[in-house]
Write a protein that holds these residues in place. Structure first.
Motif, short mmCIF file in Angstrom:
data_model
loop_
_atom_site.label_atom_id
_atom_site.label_comp_id
_atom_site.label_asym_id
_atom_site.label_seq_id
_atom_site.Cartn_x
_atom_site.Cartn_y
_atom_site.Cartn_z
N GLY A 1 0.79 -1.23 0.00
CA GLY A 1 0.00 0.00 0.00
C GLY A 1 0.82 1.28 0.00
N VAL A 2 2.14 1.17 -0.28
CA VAL A 2 3.04 2.34 -0.26
C VAL A 2 3.38 2.73 -1.69
CG1 VAL A 2 5.22 3.29 0.57
CG2 VAL A 2 3.99 1.58 1.94
N THR A 3 3.12 3.98 -2.05
CA THR A 3 3.29 4.41 -3.44
C THR A 3 3.78 5.86 -3.51
OG1 THR A 3 2.19 4.51 -5.60
CG2 THR A 3 0.91 5.26 -3.69
N SER A 4 4.05 6.32 -4.72
CA SER A 4 4.45 7.72 -4.94
C SER A 4 4.29 8.09 -6.40
CB SER A 4 5.91 7.94 -4.53
OG SER A 4 6.28 9.29 -4.77
N ASN A 5 3.65 9.22 -6.65
CA ASN A 5 3.54 9.74 -8.02
C ASN A 5 4.83 10.37 -8.51
OD1 ASN A 5 0.89 8.94 -8.15
ND2 ASN A 5 0.03 10.97 -7.75
N TYR A 6 5.85 10.40 -7.66
CA TYR A 6 7.12 11.01 -8.04
C TYR A 6 8.02 10.04 -8.82
CZ TYR A 6 6.67 15.57 -5.84
OH TYR A 6 6.28 16.86 -5.54
N ARG A 7 7.49 8.85 -9.14
CA ARG A 7 8.26 7.91 -9.95
C ARG A 7 7.35 7.33 -11.02
NH1 ARG A 7 11.73 3.55 -6.59
NH2 ARG A 7 10.35 2.05 -7.63
N TYR A 8 7.89 7.26 -12.23
CA TYR A 8 7.13 6.79 -13.39
C TYR A 8 6.50 5.43 -13.16
CZ TYR A 8 6.31 5.03 -18.15
OH TYR A 8 5.75 4.48 -19.26
N ASP A 9 7.29 4.51 -12.57
CA ASP A 9 6.82 3.14 -12.42
C ASP A 9 5.85 2.96 -11.25
OD1 ASP A 9 9.08 3.69 -10.74
OD2 ASP A 9 9.24 1.56 -10.30
N LEU A 10 5.77 3.97 -10.37
CA LEU A 10 4.90 3.86 -9.20
C LEU A 10 3.56 4.57 -9.36
CD1 LEU A 10 7.48 4.35 -6.30
CD2 LEU A 10 6.43 2.22 -7.05
N VAL B 1 5.31 10.36 16.33
CA VAL B 1 3.95 9.79 16.37
C VAL B 1 3.86 8.76 15.26
CG1 VAL B 1 2.89 11.88 17.31
CG2 VAL B 1 3.01 11.58 14.84
N SER B 2 3.12 7.68 15.52
CA SER B 2 2.97 6.64 14.51
C SER B 2 1.53 6.60 14.01
CB SER B 2 3.39 5.29 15.06
OG SER B 2 2.54 4.89 16.12
N ARG B 3 1.39 6.19 12.76
CA ARG B 3 0.08 6.08 12.14
C ARG B 3 0.00 4.75 11.39
NH1 ARG B 3 -0.47 10.45 14.37
NH2 ARG B 3 -1.29 12.40 13.51
N GLU B 4 -1.09 4.04 11.58
CA GLU B 4 -1.36 2.88 10.73
C GLU B 4 -1.99 3.37 9.44
OE1 GLU B 4 -3.79 0.25 12.96
OE2 GLU B 4 -2.13 -0.51 14.18
N PHE B 5 -1.81 2.64 8.36
CA PHE B 5 -2.37 3.06 7.08
C PHE B 5 -2.77 1.86 6.25
CE2 PHE B 5 2.23 2.65 6.36
CZ PHE B 5 2.26 1.84 5.23
N ASP B 6 -3.68 2.09 5.33
CA ASP B 6 -4.02 1.12 4.29
C ASP B 6 -3.42 1.54 2.96
OD1 ASP B 6 -6.06 -0.81 5.67
OD2 ASP B 6 -6.64 1.21 6.29
N MET B 7 -3.26 2.87 2.80
CA MET B 7 -2.59 3.44 1.63
C MET B 7 -1.73 4.59 2.12
SD MET B 7 -4.24 5.35 -1.71
CE MET B 7 -3.21 6.44 -2.72
N LEU B 8 -0.49 4.63 1.62
CA LEU B 8 0.45 5.69 1.98
C LEU B 8 1.08 6.25 0.71
CD1 LEU B 8 2.06 7.26 4.21
CD2 LEU B 8 3.75 5.40 4.10
N HIS B 9 0.77 7.51 0.40
CA HIS B 9 1.41 8.17 -0.75
C HIS B 9 2.54 9.04 -0.22
CE1 HIS B 9 2.13 11.29 -3.79
NE2 HIS B 9 1.85 10.33 -4.65
N VAL B 10 3.76 8.69 -0.60
CA VAL B 10 4.95 9.34 -0.06
C VAL B 10 5.59 10.26 -1.09
CG1 VAL B 10 7.24 8.96 0.94
CG2 VAL B 10 5.39 7.36 1.43
N VAL B 11 5.95 11.46 -0.65
CA VAL B 11 6.80 12.34 -1.44
C VAL B 11 8.15 12.39 -0.73
CG1 VAL B 11 7.15 14.66 -2.32
CG2 VAL B 11 4.84 13.69 -2.24
N PRO B 12 9.22 11.96 -1.40
CA PRO B 12 10.52 11.84 -0.72
C PRO B 12 11.18 13.20 -0.50
CG PRO B 12 10.78 11.38 -3.04
CD PRO B 12 9.30 11.57 -2.83
#
Length: 407
Positions: free
Chosen positions: A126-135, A243-254
């Motif tokens: 569930g970890v993704t990023s629009n900052y990479r073509y393949d992701l 602080v910690s968070r549980e997630f089902d989807m995580l969109h990361v910007v590095p």
């Protein structure tokens, strides 16, 4: 081929190709070399649209050979170091390229490794990023599949390229969930390392309207520091501690930094980026060196729209330098963030240095502070065409001579 060239450009991204094309439009026959190891060239603003299910990924990428100006010598290697006192660039293979004028445009580096555990889980769990073509396609896959749970969208400390992209991904996702009737079952959180939703205050009211419409939990001062993919847990640093968070989807910007070979060089400012005058884009210590694009030290928004305005300025001033004159063109800090707040509407943020609003159109055509359909048409249909057929070919539509001190 390595050797000596009148103008050497480091980087075959938007900034490097557009500058070469603008130079050749002004003076055909110039001896220009571009140092670029990649064999593909991407229209990166399109990746947000891929992640939102609007564009297919293939339309955002072409072969480097197809966009490289025919009159340019393409050196298919990576730059390793700069020796500006000797007017030389050393390549990874050890050979040396000499120049009369140098243009530094290698872009910005995505520092995925600065977030612990991230690289091991990108594209899965569930970890993704629009900052990479393949992701970016994985983002759309996750959005379509998610029916309930928690979706977290992150934004790291500045500087980053396209500062609006982290929340664009969120708005398009929320719009899909709203249309699918599942948004009420999804907890959406925007964890932004900064202290404000957007850096130019005039656009915040419209954006806050969508934060409220989608029921987004806005968490400012939250910097992502680690991700446990299998456990689907993200840890953020705040003023109060971790602080910690549980997630089902995580969109990361590095986090994003200057390329190492640039930050280690004599050309770097304290920030690691090319140390240039923010108006003339000429280096502050080496008169025959210019810098633009995401690798420049200028305090503008790092966007393709900024490059569209910067490349004609660099082209004019490089030619001035070669002719024995000082710079006469100036960049005004223009940048643009078309904020995709829903499918079919965009808040068209256009601004220059100091947050000054710099709209391209009269307010009666497009009011950039409000979500509008016409802005969406510009982003989805017009700007990609202008990029491939105008900007990369030296046609300065919607670009020049704006910002020039003199022509």
């Amino acid at each position: 081929m390595p050797g000596s060239h009148t103008i050497v450009i480091v980087g075959g991204g938007a900034a490097g190709i557009a500058t070469a094309a603008s130079l050749l439009k002004r003076r055909s026959g110039l001896d220009i070399a571009i140092i670029e190891p990649a064999d593909t060239h991407a229209y990166q603003p399109g990746w947000t649209m891929v992640g939102g299910g609007i564009f297919k990924p293939e339309v955002t990428r072409r072969s480097m050979a197809s966009v490289m100006p025919k009159a340019v010598t393409w050196i298919r290697q990576a730059a390793k170091s700069f020796q500006p006192e000797a007017n030389e660039v050393t390549l990874e293979g050890g050979s040396i390229v000499r120049y009369e004028a140098l243009v530094v445009a290698p872009g910005i580096r995505l520092a995925w490794e600065k977030i612990e555990g991230l690289e091991d889980t990108l594209g899965k769990n569930g970890v993704t990023s629009n900052y990479r073509y393949d992701l970016a396609p994985y983002t759309w896959e996750l959005v379509q599949k998610l029916r309930s749970g928690r979706a977290i969208f992150t934004q790291p400390p500045m500087p980053i390229k396209c500062a609006g992209a982290p929340q664009k991904a969120m708005y398009l996702s929320c719009d899909h969930w709203l249309r699918a009737g599942v948004l009420r079952d999804i907890d959406v959180e925007f964890c932004n390392a900064g202290g404000v939703l957007f850096g130019v205050a005039d656009y915040v009211p419209a954006l806050m309207g969508y934060i409220e419409k989608y029921g987004v939990d806005l968490s400012l001062g939250h910097t992502l520091v680690s991700v446990d993919g299998p456990a689907q847990e993200a840890v953020f640093m705040t003023d109060e501690g971790e602080v910690s968070r549980e997630f089902d989807m995580l969109h990361v910007v590095p986090p994003q930094v200057a390329p190492q070979f640039l930050s280690d060089s004599p050309l770097a400012a304290e920030s690691g980026f090319t140390d240039v005058d923010q108006h003339t884009l000429r280096h502050n210590r080496y008169d025959n060196v210019y810098g633009l694009g995401d690798a420049g030290s200028m305090p503008n928004a790092k966007t393709a729209a900024a490059v569209r305005k910067q490349s004609p300025v660099v082209a004019v001033n490089v030619l001035q330098q070669l002719d024995g004159h000082g710079p006469r063109a100036g960049y005004d800090g223009y940048g643009s963030c078309p904020l995709t707040v829903e499918r079919g509407k965009i808040v068209l943020a256009e601004f220059g240095y100091g947050g000054k609003l710099m709209p391209s159109f009269p307010e009666w055509i497009i009011d950039g502070t409000k979500p509008q359909r016409l802005s969406w048409m510009l982003k989805a249909d017009v700007l990609p065409w202008i990029y491939w057929n105008g900007m990369l070919k030296g046609r300065e539509w919607l670009a020049g001579p704006g910002g020039l001190i003199a022509q």
